[in-house]
Scaffold this active site. Structure first.
Site, PDB file in Angstrom:
ATOM      1  N   GLU A   1     141.208  17.808 121.969  1.00 17.86           N
ATOM      2  CA  GLU A   1     140.778  17.892 120.350  1.00 17.86           C
ATOM      3  C   GLU A   1     141.754  17.017 119.606  1.00 17.86           C
ATOM      4  O   GLU A   1     142.810  17.030 119.714  1.00 17.86           O
ATOM      5  CB  GLU A   1     140.816  19.207 119.956  1.00 17.86           C
ATOM      6  CG  GLU A   1     139.752  19.776 120.854  1.00 17.86           C
ATOM      7  CD  GLU A   1     139.329  21.342 120.313  1.00 17.86           C
ATOM      8  OE1 GLU A   1     140.071  21.739 119.251  1.00 17.86           O
ATOM      9  OE2 GLU A   1     138.948  22.178 121.218  1.00 17.86           O
TER      10      GLU A   1
ATOM     11  N   HIS B   1     135.153  22.160 116.554  1.00 19.83           N
ATOM     12  CA  HIS B   1     135.991  23.412 116.712  1.00 19.83           C
ATOM     13  C   HIS B   1     135.965  24.164 115.387  1.00 19.83           C
ATOM     14  O   HIS B   1     137.121  24.194 114.613  1.00 19.83           O
ATOM     15  CB  HIS B   1     137.707  23.087 117.009  1.00 19.83           C
ATOM     16  CG  HIS B   1     138.348  24.130 117.417  1.00 19.83           C
ATOM     17  ND1 HIS B   1     139.233  24.269 118.596  1.00 19.83           N
ATOM     18  CD2 HIS B   1     138.304  25.575 117.239  1.00 19.83           C
ATOM     19  CE1 HIS B   1     139.832  25.482 118.753  1.00 19.83           C
ATOM     20  NE2 HIS B   1     139.136  26.294 118.234  1.00 19.83           N
TER      21      HIS B   1
ATOM     22  N   ARG C   1     137.920  28.118 124.780  1.00 23.03           N
ATOM     23  CA  ARG C   1     138.925  26.846 124.553  1.00 23.03           C
ATOM     24  C   ARG C   1     138.629  26.039 125.891  1.00 23.03           C
ATOM     25  O   ARG C   1     137.884  26.151 126.864  1.00 23.03           O
ATOM     26  CB  ARG C   1     140.412  27.322 125.103  1.00 23.03           C
ATOM     27  CG  ARG C   1     141.219  28.215 124.062  1.00 23.03           C
ATOM     28  CD  ARG C   1     141.680  27.240 122.727  1.00 23.03           C
ATOM     29  NE  ARG C   1     142.346  28.115 121.909  1.00 23.03           N
ATOM     30  CZ  ARG C   1     141.669  28.724 120.737  1.00 23.03           C
ATOM     31  NH1 ARG C   1     140.502  28.647 120.552  1.00 23.03           N
ATOM     32  NH2 ARG C   1     142.873  29.392 120.100  1.00 23.03           N
TER      33      ARG C   1
HETATM   34  P1  NAP Z   1     139.744  39.387 123.357  1.00 19.66           P
HETATM   35  O1  NAP Z   1     139.136  40.427 122.619  1.00 19.66           O
HETATM   36  O2  NAP Z   1     141.057  39.476 123.793  1.00 19.66           O
HETATM   37  O3  NAP Z   1     138.631  39.001 124.478  1.00 19.66           O
HETATM   38  C1  NAP Z   1     138.771  38.264 125.619  1.00 19.66           C
HETATM   39  C2  NAP Z   1     138.205  38.976 126.925  1.00 19.66           C
HETATM   40  O4  NAP Z   1     138.407  38.133 127.988  1.00 19.66           O
HETATM   41  C3  NAP Z   1     138.595  40.376 127.163  1.00 19.66           C
HETATM   42  O5  NAP Z   1     137.698  41.321 127.340  1.00 19.66           O
HETATM   43  C4  NAP Z   1     139.557  40.027 128.508  1.00 19.66           C
HETATM   44  O6  NAP Z   1     139.521  40.873 129.520  1.00 19.66           O
HETATM   45  C5  NAP Z   1     138.660  38.828 128.817  1.00 19.66           C
HETATM   46  N1  NAP Z   1     139.452  38.214 130.006  1.00 19.66           N
HETATM   47  C6  NAP Z   1     140.686  37.766 130.024  1.00 19.66           C
HETATM   48  N2  NAP Z   1     140.962  37.141 131.078  1.00 19.66           N
HETATM   49  C7  NAP Z   1     139.905  37.243 132.102  1.00 19.66           C
HETATM   50  C8  NAP Z   1     139.791  36.759 133.171  1.00 19.66           C
HETATM   51  N3  NAP Z   1     140.592  35.970 134.029  1.00 19.66           N
HETATM   52  N4  NAP Z   1     138.433  36.892 133.715  1.00 19.66           N
HETATM   53  C9  NAP Z   1     137.324  37.616 132.965  1.00 19.66           C
HETATM   54  N5  NAP Z   1     137.785  38.086 131.834  1.00 19.66           N
HETATM   55  C10 NAP Z   1     138.897  37.818 131.370  1.00 19.66           C
HETATM   56  O7  NAP Z   1     139.748  38.242 122.529  1.00 19.66           O
HETATM   57  P2  NAP Z   1     138.659  37.614 121.333  1.00 19.66           P
HETATM   58  O8  NAP Z   1     139.014  37.847 119.995  1.00 19.66           O
HETATM   59  O9  NAP Z   1     137.314  38.130 121.732  1.00 19.66           O
HETATM   60  O10 NAP Z   1     138.715  36.024 121.612  1.00 19.66           O
HETATM   61  C11 NAP Z   1     138.488  35.469 122.708  1.00 19.66           C
HETATM   62  C12 NAP Z   1     138.959  33.922 122.894  1.00 19.66           C
HETATM   63  O11 NAP Z   1     138.005  33.278 121.925  1.00 19.66           O
HETATM   64  C13 NAP Z   1     140.331  33.653 122.075  1.00 19.66           C
HETATM   65  O12 NAP Z   1     141.514  33.807 123.093  1.00 19.66           O
HETATM   66  C14 NAP Z   1     140.120  32.090 121.612  1.00 19.66           C
HETATM   67  O13 NAP Z   1     140.644  31.463 122.792  1.00 19.66           O
HETATM   68  C15 NAP Z   1     138.962  31.977 121.546  1.00 19.66           C
HETATM   69  N6  NAP Z   1     138.271  31.666 120.150  1.00 19.66           N
HETATM   70  C16 NAP Z   1     137.694  30.436 119.837  1.00 19.66           C
HETATM   71  C17 NAP Z   1     137.387  30.114 118.758  1.00 19.66           C
HETATM   72  C18 NAP Z   1     136.720  29.020 118.025  1.00 19.66           C
HETATM   73  O14 NAP Z   1     137.256  28.482 116.836  1.00 19.66           O
HETATM   74  N7  NAP Z   1     136.115  28.443 118.779  1.00 19.66           N
HETATM   75  C19 NAP Z   1     137.684  31.296 117.493  1.00 19.66           C
HETATM   76  C20 NAP Z   1     138.012  32.588 117.753  1.00 19.66           C
HETATM   77  C21 NAP Z   1     138.582  32.927 119.251  1.00 19.66           C
HETATM   78  P3  NAP Z   1     140.180  42.467 129.427  1.00 19.66           P
HETATM   79  O15 NAP Z   1     139.307  43.407 128.588  1.00 19.66           O
HETATM   80  O16 NAP Z   1     140.520  42.895 130.609  1.00 19.66           O
HETATM   81  O17 NAP Z   1     141.470  42.102 128.704  1.00 19.66           O
END
Ligand code: NAP
Length: 330
Positions: free
Chosen positions: A270, A289, A241
């Protein structure tokens, strides 16, 4: 009069088969394709009737949701839930659902698209060809840098981070390290990655890729000190993000050569304003995006969002509730 519950669908239209599925279970009010939804008088007038809201990319804040007194389910067509006041929703017993997993591989592809485009300067050089400016064989000033066998640092080793790690490790034979708030020992063993403190990760990676959710803890996690720690050869990729990065500091880092280049799918504002220096910097690859924006994946996300809504309004546990634990404990 129908005793079906009312669902407002906003942002993007659903495919006819998905709309039919939703309409079978609910009374649907269609507010898709409207700009400036949060100031749309008809939308605001419809909110008190809504039991469900299904859409994405619109900040639904507390003041807005207070109007929706019968709201039971918010079904976001996204994995990220930074557009919602989660504590507020939970305090009212409203289920917030999202669409993880079905977009993981596509978003990891987008991350790699940015890694390659940034390293090999694909957009800058393709633009040169399109402009009819390819007049001689290219030389050092236009060369890129290798990706294969380099060191990738992933910040956020969740679903998408792991999918990126697999591509890097098994496709490009890279060394992959990561930083995450918790250690993932199974992932370390299965993929062959190593956890590092953030400072060390930044200082030892050729490419940094950010995949943490936007939260109060991660807002502006990357600013001037972090870009300085990465160094002048580093490539910085953000598919998470825009708010995770201090964009003004990133622009300065790109202008001054503090880092080599950036590949960005997301921005603090955005759509990215045309006046942003990022639109004119050759060393910034800027995508609008499109992390999950393929026909197949957007269909799968919308389908899951409909399933979440239908189950949630029936009072069943939806397939992907985000705040289920918070609801259960309140
Ligand atoms: P996820 O499985 O929840 O993975 C997020 C990871 O970030 C988890 O391992 C979490 O740790 C870690 N994390 C959270 N807060 C943190 C911090 N303060 N310091 C270090 N690590 C931290 O989510 P995901 O499915 O991979 O998606 C991740 C993000 O990508 C989404 O939230 C979204 O904003 C973004 N995204 C963007 C697009 C796009 O179109 N560009 C598409 C999809 C997703 P823990 O294991 O400890 O919980």
């Amino acid at each position: 009069m129908s005793d079906k519950k009312t669902v407002i669908v906003y942002q993007r239209p659903l495919k006819p088969d998905l709309m039919a599925r939703l309409e079978q279970a609910c009374h649907v009010l269609d507010f898709t394709g409207r700009s400036n939804l949060t100031r749309d008088e008809e939308f605001l007038a419809a909110l008190p009737k809504a039991h469900g809201l299904l859409g994405a990319s619109v900040r639904l804040d507390r003041a807005l949701l207070e109007r929706a007194e019968h709201l039971e389910v918010v079904s976001s067509v996204s994995v990220g839930v930074d557009n919602y006041d989660i504590d507020y929703l939970s305090s009212r017993g409203i289920v917030l659902c999202h669409t993880p997993d079905v977009l993981t591989e596509t978003t990891a592809d987008t991350a790699f698209l940015l890694v390659l485009a940034t390293a090999r300067r694909a957009v800058e050089l393709a633009t040169m060809v399109k402009n009819g400016e390819w007049n001689a064989s290219l030389d050092e000033p236009q060369f890129g840098v290798d990706v294969h066998h380099k060191t990738l640092g992933i910040v956020g080793m969740g679903r998408i981070g792991q999918a990126i790690a697999r591509r890097a490790k098994f496709g490009f034979e890279m060394t992959v390290n990561y930083h995450n708030r918790s250690r993932h020992e199974t992932v370390e063993k299965d993929i062959g990655v190593e956890w590092k403190p953030l400072d060390e990760l930044l200082a030892t990676s050729d490419i940094i890729c950010v995949t943490v959710p936007l939260s109060e803890q991660t807002r502006h996690m990357f600013g001037q000190p972090q870009f300085e720690a990465m160094g002048p050869d580093a490539l910085f990729i953000n598919i998470a993000r825009g708010g995770v990065v201090d964009e003004a500091a990133l622009i300065t880092a790109l202008e001054q050569g503090t880092i080599r280049a950036a590949g960005l799918d997301v921005f603090e504002v955005e759509p990215l304003p045309a006046t942003s220096p990022l639109t004119r910097l050759d060393n910034a690859v800027t995508l609008p995006h499109i992390g999950s924006a393929t026909h197949e994946t957007r269909y799968a996300m919308a389908e899951l969002a409909v399933q979440n809504m239908v189950a949630g309004l029936k009072g069943d546990r939806p397939p992907k509730p985000f705040n289920w634990d918070a609801l259960a404990s309140s």
